[in-house]
Design a protein around this motif. Structure first.
Motif, mmCIF file in Angstrom:
data_model
loop_
_atom_site.group_PDB
_atom_site.id
_atom_site.type_symbol
_atom_site.label_atom_id
_atom_site.label_comp_id
_atom_site.label_asym_id
_atom_site.label_seq_id
_atom_site.Cartn_x
_atom_site.Cartn_y
_atom_site.Cartn_z
ATOM 1 N N LYS A 1 46.606 29.080 65.781
ATOM 2 C CA LYS A 1 47.466 28.320 66.690
ATOM 3 C C LYS A 1 47.020 26.867 66.812
ATOM 4 O O LYS A 1 47.790 25.936 66.570
ATOM 5 N N TRP A 2 45.753 26.657 67.163
ATOM 6 C CA TRP A 2 45.301 25.300 67.445
ATOM 7 C C TRP A 2 44.970 24.517 66.175
ATOM 8 O O TRP A 2 45.201 23.307 66.109
ATOM 9 N N GLY A 3 44.449 25.200 65.173
ATOM 10 C CA GLY A 3 44.208 24.520 63.903
ATOM 11 C C GLY A 3 45.506 24.066 63.262
ATOM 12 O O GLY A 3 45.590 22.959 62.715
ATOM 13 N N GLY A 4 46.537 24.898 63.344
ATOM 14 C CA GLY A 4 47.837 24.519 62.807
ATOM 15 C C GLY A 4 48.484 23.398 63.594
ATOM 16 O O GLY A 4 49.184 22.550 63.033
ATOM 17 N N THR A 5 48.249 23.373 64.906
ATOM 18 C CA THR A 5 48.786 22.291 65.740
ATOM 19 C C THR A 5 48.181 20.950 65.340
ATOM 20 O O THR A 5 48.879 19.927 65.257
ATOM 21 N N VAL A 6 46.880 20.943 65.063
ATOM 22 C CA VAL A 6 46.221 19.719 64.600
ATOM 23 C C VAL A 6 46.814 19.281 63.257
ATOM 24 O O VAL A 6 47.115 18.095 63.050
ATOM 25 N N ALA A 7 47.001 20.232 62.346
ATOM 26 C CA ALA A 7 47.559 19.910 61.034
ATOM 27 C C ALA A 7 48.983 19.368 61.156
ATOM 28 O O ALA A 7 49.361 18.414 60.463
ATOM 29 N N GLY A 8 49.792 19.970 62.028
ATOM 30 C CA GLY A 8 51.156 19.495 62.231
ATOM 31 C C GLY A 8 51.197 18.079 62.776
ATOM 32 O O GLY A 8 52.021 17.255 62.362
ATOM 33 N N THR A 9 50.308 17.777 63.718
ATOM 34 C CA THR A 9 50.223 16.424 64.271
ATOM 35 C C THR A 9 49.824 15.417 63.196
ATOM 36 O O THR A 9 50.347 14.300 63.138
ATOM 37 N N TYR A 10 48.892 15.819 62.342
ATOM 38 C CA TYR A 10 48.485 14.972 61.221
ATOM 39 C C TYR A 10 49.682 14.667 60.321
ATOM 40 O O TYR A 10 49.841 13.535 59.838
ATOM 41 N N CYS A 11 50.535 15.660 60.099
ATOM 42 C CA CYS A 11 51.717 15.466 59.251
ATOM 43 C C CYS A 11 52.647 14.397 59.828
ATOM 44 O O CYS A 11 53.253 13.620 59.077
#
Length: 490
Positions: free
Chosen positions: A256-266
């Protein structure tokens, strides 16, 4: 250019070394296909960002910025939105399923194994075309680097990806993705972005030189943005290449949180690509093709050494998506299609030891890799290939997958009808309106939804035992699979 060549050669050699190192860790099916489900937040975020930001997001994103200005960010922006939606709303449940493919999820949810083969064929076609589009992009990069023949460039770049993916599976791909994530961050965000803006004279000069619509957030058009949302945002929710990364998470919290960081980076990467493209429009107002903007600004404006690093960043973007799509394609081909056709059912691990499982999946990566390289040589248009991939994915599989996650009344017959109706509608409409038209995904999605709802409501509800087992698996209360030994404590 000698220094630039040295940077690229060192980078490519490092990718192969990572593959060799990953081979030593990939000793079971779980380790080979999903990195033992042991990735922590940092590695998970990096590898997830790396796979979704490929050549289309880098070279294509800059090209859209060149053509439309800041609104050219929307394509990559919708990819980031999809990754955020997946991470916040679905990734925890997906990670707890402890499966290897999307088709296995459909079998668990609907029961009977009947949805698996058909959905597997659609997902295989999507992942194959996704890998092909990334492989085609090698030609652009190697042409800038070495003035290399297109076919030779595809074979060289594709062979390196196939080699390290075949050696170590997901462990090798994860390690290379982390290197690629760092290289992309430094090369595109920290070097190319500020240099491009400075070379163009700063934002004030860019606004003075270009039409006002280049700075309109919606300049690319509302219909185009809506289509991007349908294809890319929803595509992020259901792609095998994305789910297979979710399966690598150490816990549902990491997913959940690792993917949220990756999405924000995108989202940041999307804006950076559009700004670079806008700067390139100021510097080179009459390029033959928008897709030439990235290579031209790198080749002409960056100093020696930095140019090599930024080209390595572009190569990293292409390789990360290519390797992720390749292992997803091979996993689907082996686990969802070949194993079922051989009568092995859903759990081939019960019929073979870990060594044989790894050997079989390794063989499929090699086989699919050769197919990807051959197809990439035969196809010229990257955008059309990518559009076909996402139209099939969204039109055929979005409804039964999300429907299975949120609507308990959905049945296996509804799911099958949805896949067939949506897939056929997309194919027929692409042939009628053209591959790049918006109608195929619009009406394909509507046909898929109508078939799912209608057939589910007129067929018997899913067996209570199947739904109970599904809920237990979603909640993470099911025992570990036979092929999933518990991870050693850290």
């Amino acid at each position: 250019m000698a220094v630039d060549y040295a940077v690229i050669v060192v980078y490519l050699a490092g990718m192969l070394a990572m593959g060799w190192w990953g081979m030593r860790r990939a000793r079971s099916k779980s380790e080979f296909l999903v990195a033992g489900r042991r990735l922590g937040p940092a590695m998970y975020s990096g590898t997830m960002a790396a796979i979704v930001l490929g050549g289309a997001s880098t070279i294509g994103g800059v090209g859209l910025g060149y053509q439309y200005g800041l609104s050219g960010a929307w394509m990559v922006f919708t990819i980031g939105l999809g990754l955020l939606a997946l991470s916040v709303f679905f990734s925890a449940r997906i990670a707890r399923l402890k499966v290897y493919t999307v088709s296995e999820m459909l079998d668990l949810r609907y029961g009977g194994g009947r949805a698996g083969v058909i959905s597997g064929v659609v997902m295989w076609a999507y992942t194959l075309m996704l890998a092909v589009t990334s492989t085609i992009a090698y030609a652009t990069i190697f042409d800038v680097l070495f003035d290399m023949n297109r076919t030779v460039a595809i074979v060289l770049g594709g062979s390196i990806v196939v080699a390290y993916s075949t050696l170590g599976g997901m462990w090798s791909i994860t390690l290379t993705d982390m290197v690629q994530f760092v290289v992309k961050t430094i090369g595109v965000l920290l070097l190319l972005l500020p240099i491009a803006v400075v070379k163009a004279g700063g934002f004030g000069e860019m606004k003075a030189q270009l039409p006002t619509e280049y700075f309109d957030p919606l300049g690319i058009g509302g219909e185009t943005i809506f289509t991007y949302v349908l294809i890319y945002t929803f595509g992020m929710l259901i792609g095998q290449d994305i789910w297979q990364r979710v399966f690598t998470a150490r816990s549902d919290r990491t997913a959940k949180w690792g993917g949220t960081v990756a999405g924000t980076y995108c989202l940041a990467y999307a804006l950076a690509g559009a700004v670079i493209g806008t700067a390139a429009k100021v510097l080179y107002p009459k390029l033959g093709s928008p897709d030439d903007a990235f290579a031209t600004i790198v080749k002409d404006e960056l100093p020696v050494g930095v140019r090599g690093l930024v080209l390595a960043a572009a190569l990293a973007a292409v390789m990360s998506t290519s390797s992720g799509a390749l292992i997803a394609c091979a996993t689907v081909a082996n686990n969802d299609i070949w194993s079922r056709l051989r009568g092995l059912g859903k759990a081939p691990a019960e019929n073979a030891d870990d060594h044989d499982e790894v050997k079989g999946n390794r063989a499929f990566i090699l086989l699919m890799g050769l197919a990807v390289i051959a197809t990439a040589i035969a196809i010229d248009n990257v955008v059309e290939a990518l559009t076909v991939a996402y139209n099939l994915l969204v039109g055929g599989l979005l409804v039964p997958i999300l429907g299975g996650l949120v609507w308990k009344r959905g049945t296996v017959y509804g799911a099958l009808a949805s896949v067939v109706a949506g897939g056929l509608a997309v194919i027929v409409l692409m042939a009628t309106y053209g591959i790049l038209a918006n109608e195929p995904v619009y009406y394909g999605l509507l046909a898929s939804l109508a078939a799912y709802l209608a057939v589910s409501l007129v067929t018997p509800a899913t067996d209570t035992a199947v739904l109970t087992a599904w809920r237990e698996r979603l909640a993470g209360r099911s025992p570990e699979l036979a092929s999933e030994p518990a991870a050693a404590p850290r």
